[in-house]
Design a protein around this motif. Structure first.
Motif, PDB file in Angstrom:
ATOM      1  N   ILE A  69       0.869  -1.170  -0.077  1.00  0.00           N
ATOM      2  CA  ILE A  69      -0.068  -0.039   0.093  1.00  0.00           C
ATOM      3  C   ILE A  69       0.959   1.154  -0.175  1.00  0.00           C
ATOM      4  N   GLU A  79      -9.154   4.602   3.538  1.00  0.00           N
ATOM      5  CA  GLU A  79      -9.133   3.665   2.392  1.00  0.00           C
ATOM      6  C   GLU A  79      -7.805   3.085   2.713  1.00  0.00           C
ATOM      7  N   GLU A  80      -6.783   3.209   3.199  1.00  0.00           N
ATOM      8  CA  GLU A  80      -5.472   2.602   3.232  1.00  0.00           C
ATOM      9  C   GLU A  80      -5.569   1.406   4.283  1.00  0.00           C
ATOM     10  N   SER A  83      -7.387  -1.285   2.736  1.00  0.00           N
ATOM     11  CA  SER A  83      -6.359  -2.077   2.267  1.00  0.00           C
ATOM     12  C   SER A  83      -5.582  -3.380   2.835  1.00  0.00           C
TER      13      SER A  83
END
Length: 168
Positions: A69, A79-80, A83
């Motif tokens: 990432i 959002e990270e 992930s």
């Protein structure tokens, strides 16, 4: 592999990179075919988007080994984090690393405190707590801020119920 074994593999790969003795494992077309149907990366790494820090190269790894990432300043926004949760919970990575690097431009920009255009300010804001924590420490101010930012991002990651449960 255990997390300790995985960390040893990563550090050995980084040593080969530093010594200019890379072996380039898992970069063949056969490996690409092998991982085309699914992935099982052994490590998830949050890294800066800086073009000078290509994670697979600096750890001497190949296709399917790492779930990476990349975000300027190696920040962990929702959002990270999603992930990262995917890489660890769904794909099964056993090691989660937040990787800072020397002379990070966005950390320096956060330290400068000057206005920035567009959405860059949201990245600066995510780095600011680490920069503030590093103020007044002895040593190189940028290096201190980079390290403090890594620890700040780890703290944020530990607040994820998914990640904190996997750590336990």
């Amino acid at each position: 592999m255990s997390p300790d074994e995985i960390l040893e593999i990563l550090m050995a790969g980084n040593k080969r990179f530093v010594e200019n003795k890379r072996t380039n494992p898992n970069v063949s077309f056969a490996r690409l075919t092998e991982v085309a149907t699914g992935q099982n990366p052994f490590a998830s790494i949050v890294s800066c988007a800086d073009s000078r820090v290509p994670v697979e190269i600096i750890f001497d790894r190949g296709l399917g080994d790492l779930f990476v990432i990349r975000e300027a300043g190696n920040i962990t926004t929702p959002e990270e984090i999603g992930s990262i949760e995917f890489g660890t919970l769904v794909l099964g990575s056993k090691v989660l690393m937040v990787l800072g690097h020397e002379n990070c431009g966005v950390v320096k920009a956060s330290m400068d405190g000057k206005p920035v255009p567009g959405q860059i300010g949201s990245i600066i804001a995510a780095i600011k707590p680490g920069v503030e924590a590093a103020k007044g420490q002895p040593g190189n101010p940028v290096e201190n801020a980079v390290k403090a930012n890594v620890f700040q991002q780890i703290k944020i990651l530990n607040s994820s119920p998914v990640i904190s449960q996997l750590v336990k």
